[in-house]
Enzyme design. Structure first.
Site, PDB file in Angstrom:
ATOM      1  N   ASN A  12      -0.909   8.530   5.404  1.00 28.29           N
ATOM      2  CA  ASN A  12      -1.769   8.537   6.423  1.00 28.29           C
ATOM      3  C   ASN A  12      -1.970   7.278   7.435  1.00 28.29           C
ATOM      4  O   ASN A  12      -1.975   7.222   8.648  1.00 28.29           O
ATOM      5  CB  ASN A  12      -3.205   8.882   5.939  1.00 28.29           C
ATOM      6  CG  ASN A  12      -3.302  10.358   5.456  1.00 28.29           C
ATOM      7  OD1 ASN A  12      -2.419  11.230   5.999  1.00 28.29           O
ATOM      8  ND2 ASN A  12      -4.316  10.719   4.742  1.00 28.29           N
TER       9      ASN A  12
ATOM     10  N   HIS B 237     -11.293  -9.133   1.988  1.00 32.84           N
ATOM     11  CA  HIS B 237     -11.455  -7.629   2.547  1.00 32.84           C
ATOM     12  C   HIS B 237     -11.860  -7.110   1.183  1.00 32.84           C
ATOM     13  O   HIS B 237     -11.077  -6.592   0.451  1.00 32.84           O
ATOM     14  CB  HIS B 237     -10.162  -7.233   2.930  1.00 32.84           C
ATOM     15  CG  HIS B 237     -10.298  -5.746   3.257  1.00 32.84           C
ATOM     16  ND1 HIS B 237     -11.096  -5.034   4.222  1.00 32.84           N
ATOM     17  CD2 HIS B 237      -9.650  -4.610   2.795  1.00 32.84           C
ATOM     18  CE1 HIS B 237     -10.962  -3.990   4.328  1.00 32.84           C
ATOM     19  NE2 HIS B 237     -10.148  -3.490   3.539  1.00 32.84           N
TER      20      HIS B 237
ATOM     21  N   GLY C 173       5.978   2.770   5.175  1.00 37.22           N
ATOM     22  CA  GLY C 173       4.946   3.774   4.770  1.00 37.22           C
ATOM     23  C   GLY C 173       4.759   4.598   5.493  1.00 37.22           C
ATOM     24  O   GLY C 173       4.053   4.630   6.747  1.00 37.22           O
ATOM     25  N   ALA C 174       5.071   6.259   5.367  1.00 37.40           N
ATOM     26  CA  ALA C 174       4.850   7.111   6.345  1.00 37.40           C
ATOM     27  C   ALA C 174       3.606   7.867   5.790  1.00 37.40           C
ATOM     28  O   ALA C 174       3.578   9.319   6.054  1.00 37.40           O
ATOM     29  CB  ALA C 174       5.793   8.017   6.318  1.00 37.40           C
TER      30      ALA C 174
END
Length: 310
Positions: free
Chosen positions: A13, A176, A10-11
């Site tokens: 942010n 979370h 995953g590129a």
């Protein structure tokens, strides 16, 4: 001697920021993977060119091919859709399960000895997905949540007391999400209990702000979610694994009786080393804390069921 290798899937942010932090700490060679052609390549090249300025000597490549990730020591999964204003973490579940399934399957295929760190939301359900799909032992599949939530908690406490955040010791357990458990009883500033430094009303407000810390950032950004601290939190975990430093960090781990919970991922304090989760730190909870953790367990089990994976 083999250089440590970190693959970040995953590129966006979070992934690109994690790559930045990993390189800045000189942790190892980095592979930035994404399905979007050109995006990981461009970001990786930009990061590589920071080496002479920042002083790191590790390599970073961008790729659309999992074969470039072969034999990674740590794989960080950040791929998935980000939250938008008004969207809960649970709203993301159906959309991100399919993405994480594919990521975990490919990661296990090309890096069968890696430790997986899952960042994609909702984290507790996504780390469960990665655990089931990868077939890895529970020690090598971990969710990033507690490090991030605890960082927010420590930041808010430090600001209220007027001290350096690094001198605040505080931890968040559980899911979370909005029902996470920021532990007040154990929070302290250089050993001084936080309850001796702040009044109950202030502490309650900080607990609530911590529980909604992600939404607060989403509401400011409008078109995205947090990425600086989530990226660094994942790298903090990766560093503990790669350096075998035995750090005690709150992470989403698969419980098999710890805290009285069986077969569920929840945020708990763990010892992180080269094997991943080397042990879970158990300690007595108050009745109120145990009830809060049970509520987290109930919600996570609902998310696990919603993935459709058994």
């Amino acid at each position: 001697m083999k250089r440590p290798k970190i693959t970040i899937i995953g590129a966006g942010n979070v992934g690109a920021t994690a790559a930045h932090w990993a390189l800045s700490r000189n942790l190892g060679d980095v592979v930035l993977l994404d399905v979007m052609e050109g995006v990981p390549q461009g970001k990786a090249l930009d990061l590589l060119q920071a080496g002479p300025v920042d002083g790191f000597s590790r390599r970073v490549i961008g790729s659309n091919d999992y074969r470039d990730s072969v034999d990674s020591d740590v794989v960080i999964i950040t791929a998935g859709l980000a939250r938008k204003p008004g969207m809960s973490r649970d709203d993301l579940l159906a959309k991100n399960v399919e993405i994480v399934q594919s990521c975990a399957d490919q990661a296990a295929r090309f890096s069968p000895n890696a430790v997986l760190i899952v960042v994609t939301n909702p984290i507790d359900a996504m780390v469960y997905t990665a655990y089931k799909v990868s077939g890895f032992p529970r020690q090598r599949v971990i969710g990033m949540a507690g490090v991030l939530d605890s960082a927010r908690y420590r930041t808010f406490l430090a600001d209220a007391v007027g001290v350096a955040p690094r001198d605040v010791n505080a931890m968040v357990m559980g899911i979370h999400g909005d029902n996470m458990l920021p532990l007040v009883r154990l929070a302290n500033v250089a050993g001084v209990p936080i309850s001796d430094l702040l009044d109950e009303e202030t502490i309650a407000a900080i607990v609530k702000r911590t529980q909604h810390g992600g939404a607060e950032i989403v509401n400011h950004l409008k078109t995205g979610s947090a990425f600086y601290t989530p990226g660094l939190a994942a790298v903090e975990m990766a560093e503990a694994i790669l350096t075998d430093s035995k750090r005690v960090l709150p992470c989403a781990a698969w419980l098999e009786g710890e805290f009285g919970i069986f077969g569920c991922f929840l945020g708990v304090p763990v010892v992180l080393g080269s094997a991943g989760v080397e042990r879970i730190i158990e300690f007595p909870l108050t009745a109120e804390e145990q009830a809060s953790l049970a509520e987290s367990e109930k919600m996570v089990r609902g998310q696990m069921a919603a993935t459709g994976i058994q």
